[in-house]
Scaffold this motif. Sequence first.
Motif, mmCIF file in Angstrom:
data_model
loop_
_atom_site.group_PDB
_atom_site.id
_atom_site.type_symbol
_atom_site.label_atom_id
_atom_site.label_comp_id
_atom_site.label_asym_id
_atom_site.label_seq_id
_atom_site.Cartn_x
_atom_site.Cartn_y
_atom_site.Cartn_z
ATOM 1 N N CYS A 264 0.876 -1.180 0.000
ATOM 2 C CA CYS A 264 0.000 0.000 0.000
ATOM 3 C C CYS A 264 0.908 1.222 0.000
ATOM 4 O O CYS A 264 1.711 1.399 0.921
ATOM 5 C CB CYS A 264 -0.909 0.002 1.223
ATOM 6 S SG CYS A 264 -1.920 1.487 1.391
ATOM 7 N N ALA A 265 0.798 2.054 -1.026
ATOM 8 C CA ALA A 265 1.706 3.198 -1.172
ATOM 9 C C ALA A 265 1.623 4.155 0.017
ATOM 10 O O ALA A 265 2.637 4.688 0.468
ATOM 11 C CB ALA A 265 1.402 3.940 -2.466
ATOM 12 N N ALA A 266 0.413 4.370 0.530
ATOM 13 C CA ALA A 266 0.251 5.323 1.630
ATOM 14 C C ALA A 266 1.030 4.884 2.861
ATOM 15 O O ALA A 266 1.757 5.672 3.476
ATOM 16 C CB ALA A 266 -1.232 5.480 1.973
ATOM 17 N N VAL A 267 0.902 3.622 3.237
ATOM 18 C CA VAL A 267 1.576 3.117 4.430
ATOM 19 C C VAL A 267 3.085 3.002 4.193
ATOM 20 O O VAL A 267 3.896 3.314 5.075
ATOM 21 C CB VAL A 267 0.979 1.759 4.846
ATOM 22 C CG1 VAL A 267 1.769 1.151 6.006
ATOM 23 C CG2 VAL A 267 -0.479 1.927 5.237
ATOM 24 N N THR A 268 3.466 2.573 2.995
ATOM 25 C CA THR A 268 4.891 2.469 2.673
ATOM 26 C C THR A 268 5.570 3.826 2.777
ATOM 27 O O THR A 268 6.644 3.966 3.370
ATOM 28 C CB THR A 268 5.073 1.901 1.251
ATOM 29 O OG1 THR A 268 4.446 0.619 1.175
ATOM 30 C CG2 THR A 268 6.539 1.765 0.899
#
Length: 279
Positions: free
Chosen positions: A116-120
Amino acid sequence: MNQAAVLYIVPTPIGNLGDISQRALDTLQAVDVIACEDTRHTGKLLSHYQIGTPTWALHDHNEQYKADQLVSRLQEGKSIALVSDAGTPLISDPGYHLVNRCREAGVQVVALPGPCAAVTALSAAGLPTDRFVFEGFLPAKDKARHDKLESLKDEPRTMVFYESPRRLLETVAALVTVMGPERRLVVSRELTKAFETTHGLPAEQMLAWLQEDSNRCRGEIVLMVAGHKADADALPVAAQKTLSLLSADLGLKKASALTADIYGLKKNALYKFGLEAGL
């Protein structure tokens, strides 16, 4: 491994193909159908891992009516995997209507963990992560974007946005105007890819840094904004109003003491505020 009549939510890599899990690969291999945003895009991933499962297109423009067809197949005993072009489905991607219809119809939904780009981006940003809010994409129109940022100006949690490379400069400029030149921003782009970068600066400096090189606005972008830090000495608005009302009848000294008891504040701070406000 696979169960009939189950909708699997399957995250896929946001860049590096090596980030897909073995469980995700096993699921994509075992299900009857893969519902995906773009069959051509997903086809490249499936081809890379030699997976021949049939695909159905499920995107923003057809999801509401395609959802019923997919639920019918699930009720017939078929298994379906839902993927997006990259990352975890439903996170600023299609899938809500399908999952909602499955829940209403009593169809089992199983979510796999994964990219998940947001969490990464958040995990490497250096901003507080104990509390954060994901806001997805900001409105494209200037006024709507400005109004949305105004509504978030006093948000104390770290804010995470996805942003288009075409609008990044406009959004950062709006952040300078609305949240101030010193508000801390972090821009992550092309996560897990060859040109991955993460850069943090105060808003005004970030705008100048982005303007120096157009390449800094290219690719898939996650924009993170530090939450608002309230002035520790600032008095709550409700306390200010109470002090003003009470001081008219009791005088400032007594009003300060009573207001301090009501709100659990220091009476000296209230008295000082009253003097400065001419109460």
